[in-house]
Design a protein around this motif. Structure first.
Motif, PDB file in Angstrom:
ATOM      1  N   ARG A  70       0.898  -1.088  -0.049  1.00 55.78           N
ATOM      2  CA  ARG A  70       0.094  -0.134   0.078  1.00 55.78           C
ATOM      3  C   ARG A  70       0.929   1.300   0.258  1.00 55.78           C
ATOM      4  O   ARG A  70       1.992   1.127   0.581  1.00 55.78           O
ATOM      5  N   THR A  71       0.470   2.467  -0.651  1.00 51.87           N
ATOM      6  CA  THR A  71       1.288   3.730  -0.720  1.00 51.87           C
ATOM      7  C   THR A  71       0.409   4.576  -0.213  1.00 51.87           C
ATOM      8  O   THR A  71      -0.878   4.674  -0.618  1.00 51.87           O
ATOM      9  N   GLU A  72       0.901   5.534   0.632  1.00 51.46           N
ATOM     10  CA  GLU A  72       0.325   6.721   1.052  1.00 51.46           C
ATOM     11  C   GLU A  72       1.401   7.797   0.934  1.00 51.46           C
ATOM     12  O   GLU A  72       2.444   7.750   1.605  1.00 51.46           O
ATOM     13  N   ASP A  73       1.067   8.880  -0.014  1.00 50.00           N
ATOM     14  CA  ASP A  73       2.361   9.899  -0.245  1.00 50.00           C
ATOM     15  C   ASP A  73       3.578   9.224  -0.475  1.00 50.00           C
ATOM     16  O   ASP A  73       3.727   8.372  -1.431  1.00 50.00           O
ATOM     17  N   THR A  76       5.664   3.566   0.896  1.00 48.60           N
ATOM     18  CA  THR A  76       5.047   2.564   0.338  1.00 48.60           C
ATOM     19  C   THR A  76       5.383   1.470   1.396  1.00 48.60           C
ATOM     20  O   THR A  76       6.655   1.190   2.077  1.00 48.60           O
TER      21      THR A  76
END
Length: 109
Positions: A70-73, A76
């Motif tokens: 999952r990647t947020e900003d 990863t």
């Protein structure tokens, strides 16, 4: 079903290098002042990361079976089942990337 997003290039390179037992390529994925945070123990810079990896990661013939990403900003997170001759079990690896290098690999449960 949708396909997972591709990993940032330095993250994919670090995971591939670890699986191949290639310390030089693993280090090349990190910024010169990049760091590994292994459950609160921080190893900063290529020399410190190499010492950590030789003792606890690639030097222990680590295997990583990725179970999710999952990647947020700029971060990863790769969930994996870790195997080899060291720690074995599930872990999360949160990679912070700036430009084309990893600035932080944080290992948690």
């Amino acid at each position: 079903m949708t396909a997972p997003e591709p990993l940032p290039i330095p993250v994919a390179a670090a995971l591939e290098a670890a699986g191949a037992g290639n310390t030089e390529d693993f280090l090349a994925a990190f910024a010169a002042d990049g760091a590994v945070d292994d459950w609160g123990r921080v190893f900063r810079g290529h020399d410190a990361i190499r010492e950590w990896s030789d003792a606890e990661f690639i030097g222990k013939q680590v295997t990583l079976r990725v179970t999710g990403t999952r990647t947020e900003d700029a971060t990863t997170t790769v969930s994996a089942v870790v195997g080899g001759n060291g720690f074995n079990g599930p872990s999360d690896f949160a990679f912070t990337v700036a430009g084309n290098r990893i600035t932080l690999m944080r290992i948690t449960g």
